[in-house]
Structure formats: structure tokens, C-alpha cells
Enzyme design. Structure first.
Site, mmCIF file in Angstrom:
data_model
loop_
_atom_site.group_PDB
_atom_site.id
_atom_site.type_symbol
_atom_site.label_atom_id
_atom_site.label_comp_id
_atom_site.label_asym_id
_atom_site.label_seq_id
_atom_site.Cartn_x
_atom_site.Cartn_y
_atom_site.Cartn_z
ATOM 1 N N GLU A 1 0.841 -1.200 0.000
ATOM 2 C CA GLU A 1 0.000 0.000 0.000
ATOM 3 C C GLU A 1 0.878 1.253 0.000
ATOM 4 O O GLU A 1 0.497 2.289 -0.529
ATOM 5 C CB GLU A 1 -0.956 0.002 1.203
ATOM 6 C CG GLU A 1 -2.083 1.012 1.061
ATOM 7 C CD GLU A 1 -3.221 0.807 2.052
ATOM 8 O OE1 GLU A 1 -4.197 0.111 1.728
ATOM 9 O OE2 GLU A 1 -3.142 1.350 3.165
ATOM 10 N N HIS B 1 6.006 -26.700 3.311
ATOM 11 C CA HIS B 1 5.193 -27.760 2.721
ATOM 12 C C HIS B 1 4.069 -27.206 1.857
ATOM 13 O O HIS B 1 3.113 -27.910 1.555
ATOM 14 C CB HIS B 1 4.671 -28.672 3.839
ATOM 15 C CG HIS B 1 5.807 -29.182 4.674
ATOM 16 N ND1 HIS B 1 6.581 -30.262 4.297
ATOM 17 C CD2 HIS B 1 6.371 -28.694 5.814
ATOM 18 C CE1 HIS B 1 7.538 -30.445 5.196
ATOM 19 N NE2 HIS B 1 7.439 -29.502 6.119
ATOM 20 N N LYS C 1 -13.729 1.499 -3.604
ATOM 21 C CA LYS C 1 -14.635 1.855 -2.498
ATOM 22 C C LYS C 1 -15.831 2.657 -3.027
ATOM 23 O O LYS C 1 -16.978 2.391 -2.679
ATOM 24 C CB LYS C 1 -13.905 2.718 -1.466
ATOM 25 C CG LYS C 1 -12.924 2.001 -0.577
ATOM 26 C CD LYS C 1 -12.469 2.976 0.521
ATOM 27 C CE LYS C 1 -11.284 2.462 1.295
ATOM 28 N NZ LYS C 1 -10.795 3.396 2.307
HETATM 29 O O1 F6P Z 1 -8.498 0.438 2.186
HETATM 30 C C1 F6P Z 1 -7.414 1.211 2.476
HETATM 31 C C2 F6P Z 1 -7.463 1.914 3.785
HETATM 32 O O2 F6P Z 1 -7.736 3.249 3.578
HETATM 33 C C3 F6P Z 1 -6.159 1.714 4.527
HETATM 34 O O3 F6P Z 1 -5.187 2.587 4.136
HETATM 35 C C4 F6P Z 1 -6.582 1.853 5.936
HETATM 36 O O4 F6P Z 1 -5.631 1.316 6.812
HETATM 37 C C5 F6P Z 1 -7.888 1.093 5.915
HETATM 38 O O5 F6P Z 1 -8.455 1.398 4.656
HETATM 39 C C6 F6P Z 1 -8.840 1.456 7.016
HETATM 40 O O6 F6P Z 1 -9.156 2.834 7.018
HETATM 41 P P1 F6P Z 1 -9.833 3.514 8.252
HETATM 42 O O7 F6P Z 1 -8.961 3.358 9.422
HETATM 43 O O8 F6P Z 1 -10.015 4.947 7.865
HETATM 44 O O9 F6P Z 1 -11.162 2.832 8.469
#
Ligand code: F6P
Length: 506
Positions: free
Chosen positions: A338, A369, A478
Site C-alpha cells: 500500500e 510444505h 470503495k
Molecule cells: O483500504 C485502504 C485503507 O484506507 C487503509 O489505508 C486503511 O488502513 C484502511 O483502509 C482502514 O481505514 P480507516 O482506518 O479509515 O477505516
């Protein structure tokens, strides 16, 4: 001025140097130099890093050091420890190292965790809390889960712990079947307090309690949150007394040192959490002050650059020989991929060189394994990072000996290979591996180890001229998931539309 690393003098010299040594067998270096192990292993109190089983010489280290200097690592390292705005794309300072220099106020973490551990923290009907449910994902969960598994032996017996990370309802439904709502505390961990998955889980948990308590006011007896957005937690109904705030400058995947550590403090006590911070701080001091050619995070980052950009290795295996570190590869996948899985540089240019490799791994001996066949005889060469532990957390010493023997045997087999008449049984060997030796798996050494990886990821980002502190790549998916939640398929392709109909047709 361009910050493209491939335009530096050191890059050209490293490319030339690679051509000069690429046909050397690593094993031959040992034959020619009896001091190789000493010259290419580096230690600080509690941790040793050996890179003698890789394709490099002291000259490589010196050229890599020049590359770091040409990319201004010294200045960037200084900025990291001095609250500068290094996260330029989000206009934020980078503050995680400040959390471990004893300036962090730990009172709230200490008071809440002590009360829960002492059975003095009660639910809405006065029963002591027994079940701790940590809801969060990515950086809001991977670190606490890693620590939870690693320190299992020191966990408080009177409490049960659950981690809910996935929006898949199976984790929560198990908790609803198993736990008494009157003795269950939900800790909602979300830096942004908007992550759809975490939000959905928090809402479902709240509905479960609503159903149980009917009209009774229960939220502040059963919910605590760790966030950088307290106003959003308030909207959800959690009061400011129950909100532990951490700074926007603490990135999600660097946040286990902050209020996100509440679950860790409850499970192991505030003193262990302080040990964790102390261990990380010891690594910070080393990284901040040591010369590049003795600086373990710098060397580790540079050697990974050597492998990725000059040898074109596409992946790296993380192989802890310690069951306690089973969650480490998953933790490092987020930290490395990331942070450095990017193709646009800090100046907004498309990148023409390789950045983060694929990170994967599992514990030895289990992993031997499953995927080790490919490490030994596959077409692709994958540098392996072994992590060995000197002192076990148990007294089955015979098992620990066997475990260590296996680690040593695997790195030796990768190095030496085996000649055989029958082609299928032949191993080329000459496959690079590094080994980290940690004194023991306790909070202090875990702090060191995790901070080591954080800094090595930072070092790589400086060489690659990328921002390791943002993660725009995860946002599009998202947004699209949110649209699908509203049955809005207007922007989708025919494949997605067809799959949508099939999946939803229950
Ligand atoms: O999906 C990526 C992300 O933004 C990460 O960088 C982060 O750690 C995770 O989602 C959770 O985000 P938040 O703590 O804002 O819920």
C-alpha cells in the site's frame, strides 16, 4: 531538477556493477572471502540482519549508499523525524515516529485498559465487560492483530478478544451467537470513520445491542472508538469521553503505536505497550543516526532496491520461523504494497522503473510444505527473508532446535542447490536470501522489528521518489462499491452487470 533515480550517477554505476557480477555464484564469494559473513551482517542490540547470502559485495553496498545520497535520503530522514509535510499529496505531516519518543500522552489508554482489565468497566446493566470486539480493517486492524497473535502467551485470561475486519457477516454473526450483549464492548477503529466495511459492522453491532436493550441508553457503555475524526464518531452516537483520538498525520498502516493500540493495551497491559514503543524508538534512534553503511533499515531498503530494480525480482517472501509471527506477512503486505505500490512519482510523473514487489509469505516450517517448491525450483527467483528467533516463548527446546535447523537448512539449500544426474532432482541454488535474527518475540523486539520494516519501506520510497503515505489506488473500488449499494450500475460494464444479476439471485 529531476528526482528520477534512474538518472543518477549511482544508478548507472550499479547497472554496470550488476553486469560485472551477475555470473558470480553467491557461494563462491564465501570461498573467496572468509570474512564475508562478518562484513555483510549488521546488528544492533537485540537484532541481527545477515545479507551475506545475496548477490552483493561491499562495493555494491557502497554504490547503493551513493544512490541513497543522490536521492537525498539524509535530508528526507531528517524531515521524517521533524514533523515535516512529507505526505505532500494529502498535505500532511508524518507523525508516527513521534508516538514512540515518550511525548505521547498515554493516560487515556492506560485508564481505560486498566479499568477493563480489573473488571471495573461495566456494561449498561452493571455487568463487567468480558468480551472485547475490535472492529476495523487494514491499518486499523492488521497491527493490533499481529501483536495479539504474537503476544498470546501474555494475554489476560479473564477477557475474550475478537477481531471483526471483513464486511462478510460471518465474523459478526459468530460473535452474536457466542457473546452476551451485556458484557460485550465494541471498539470501533477507523482513522476516517467512513470506511464502508467498518461502518456497516459498527451499525450492525449497534442494532444487535438496540434489539437487546430496547429503549435503554447503552451506546457509551458498549462502544469506544479510536479515530482521527471524532466528529464522525459523535454522529454515530459515541461520546467524546469514549473517543480516543489520534492525529491525521499518523497513517493507517503506521497507527498501531497510537490509540489504535487500545485493544493491545487491554490484552497485555499498558506496560507491554510501553515496551513496544520503546523497542520502536530504539530502532528510530538507530535509523536516525547511524551511517548508511551500518544502518539496518537503510541497508534493507537498498538491498530490496538492488533486487527489484537491478535483478528484476518481482516478489519477495517473508518467512518467519515463529508461529507467533504468523500474521507478519499479512501486516507487511499492507505496509509495503500500500505504501510503495505506485506508478506516479512525487512530481506527478509516470514512473518508468519498478516499484514495490509482491510481498507474500507464511511461517516456517508450515510454508515449507506449501510454496517452497517454487522458491527452490520455480522459474522466477524470489528473494527470501527468513526471520529466526533465538529464545523461544516456550520450553519445548527440542522443537525450537528443529525449527531453527529448518530455517538454516532452507537458506543453505537456496544458496547451494544440489547437483544430480536426474534433471528433476537438480536444484540450481544461487538463490538469494537474507536472515533477520531477533532475540525473542516480546513487545520490545516486536517494536524494533515493525519499526525496522516501516523505515525500510520509507527508504525505498525515497529512492523511487514516491509518496509512501497516501493510497489513492484503493479509493476507486470503495466508491464503486458504494454505488452498487445504491443499485446504481449506470457506469458499469456488461460483465459486471451480468455478474451482479447472478450473484444477487439467491
Ligand atoms: O483500504 C485502504 C485503507 O484506507 C487503509 O489505508 C486503511 O488502513 C484502511 O483502509 C482502514 O481505514 P480507516 O482506518 O479509515 O477505516
Amino acid at each position: 531538477m529531476s528526482n528520477n533515480p534512474t538518472k543518477t550517477k549511482a544508478w548507472a554505476e550499479l547497472s554496470q556493477h550488476k553486469k560485472e557480477i551477475e555470473n558470480q555464484r553467491i557461494n563462491d564469494y564465501f570461498r573467496d572471502d572468509s570474512n564475508r559473513f562478518n562484513a555483510l551482517s549488521f546488528s544492533i542490540s537485540g537484532l541481527l540482519y545477515d545479507v551475506s547470502k545475496t548477490h552483493l559485495t561491499p562495493k555494491t553496498i557502497s554504490l547503493l549508499g551513493n544512490l541513497a545520497r543522490e536521492q537525498n535520503l539524509e535530508d528526507k530522514r531528517h524531515k521524517l523525524f521533524n514533523k515535516n509535510i512529507l505526505n505532500k499529496t494529502e498535505n500532511r505531516s508524518v507523525l508516527h515516529t513521534n508516538l514512540r519518543d515518550e511525548s505521547q500522552n498515554l493516560d487515556q489508554l492506560e485508564n481505560i485498559s486498566n479499568a477493563i482489565r480489573a473488571g471495573k468497566y461495566v456494561g449498561a446493566t452493571g455487568k463487567p465487560i468480558k468480551n472485547i470486539v475490535h472492529i476495523g480493517l487494514g491499518g486499523s486492524s492488521l497491527g493490533p492483530e499481529l501483536l495479539h497473535q504474537a503476544c498470546q502467551k501474555n494475554k489476560i485470561d479473564s477477557l475474550n478478544f475478537y477481531f471483526v475486519t471483513n464486511v462478510d457477516g460471518s465474523e459478526l454473526s459468530y460473535i452474536f451467537e457466542t457473546c452476551d450483549p451485556e458484557t460485550t464492548l465494541f471498539i470501533i477503529v477507523s482513522k476516517s470513520f467512513t470506511t464502508q466495511d467498518t461502518f456497516a459492522n459498527a451499525h450492525t453491532a449497534r442494532s444487535w445491542l438496540e434489539k437487546h436493550y430496547q429503549d435503554k441508553n447503552f451506546i457509551n457503555d458498549h462502544f469506544i472508538d479510536d479515530t482521527a475524526k471524532p466528529e464522525k464518531a459523535l454522529e454515530f452516537g459515541i461520546s467524546s469521553d469514549n473517543t480516543l483520538i489520534f492525529d491525521e498525520g499518523v497513517g493507517g498502516r503506521f497507527s498501531l503505536w497510537s490509540a489504535v493500540g487500545l485493544t493491545t493495551c487491554i490484552a497485555f497491559g499498558i506496560d507491554k505497550f510501553k515496551d513496544l514503543l520503546r523497542g520502536a524508538h530504539a530502532m528510530d534512534v538507530h535509523f536516525a543516526n547511524e551511517e548508511f553503511d551500518k544502518n539496518i533499515p537503510v541497508l534493507m531498503g537498498l538491498i530490496d532496491i538492488w533486487h527489484r530494480n537491478f535483478w528484476n525480482y518481482e516478489a519477495k517472501a517473508i518467512l518467519p520461523y515463529a508461529q507467533e509471527l504468523k500474521a507478519l506477512p499479512a501486516y507487511l503486505q499492507q505496509l509495503e504494497m500500500e505504501s510503495n505500490g505506485k506508478s506516479t512519482d512525487l512530481d506527478g510523473n509516470a514512473i518508468s522503473y519498478q516499484t514495490s514487489p509482491v510481498i507474500f509469505g507464511d511461517v516456517g516450517t508450515t510454508a515449507q510444505h506449501s510454496f517452497f517448491q517454487l522458491l527452490h525450483q520455480g522459474i522466477n527467483i524470489i528473494p527470501c527473508e527468513f526471520i529466526g528467533i533465538k529464545k523461544p516463548t516456550h520450553n519445548l527446546n527440542d522443537h525450537h532446535d528443529k525449527l531453527q535447523n529448518n530455517l538454516l537448512a532452507q537458506s543453505q539449500a537456496l544458496l547451494q542447490g544440489r547437483d544430480a544426474n536426474e534433471p528433476h532432482r537438480k536444484f540450481e541454488g544461487n538463490r538469494p536470501s537474507s536472515t533477520i535474527v531477533l532475540n525473542e518475540v516480546d513487545a520490545y523486539h516486536l517494536g524494533m522489528l515493525i519499526a525496522l520494516y516501516e523505515h525500510k519501506v520509507f527508504v525505498q520510497s525515497i529512492i523511487w521518489n514516491i509518496n509512501p503515505f497516501d493510497q489513492f489506488g484503493v479509493e476507486l473500488g470503495k466508491e464503486m462499491a458504494n454505488k452498487m449499494g445504491e443499485n446504481d450500475l449506470s457506469q458499469t460494464d456488461p460483465s459486471t452487470q451480468a455478474l451482479f444479476s447472478i450473484l444477487k439471485d439467491k
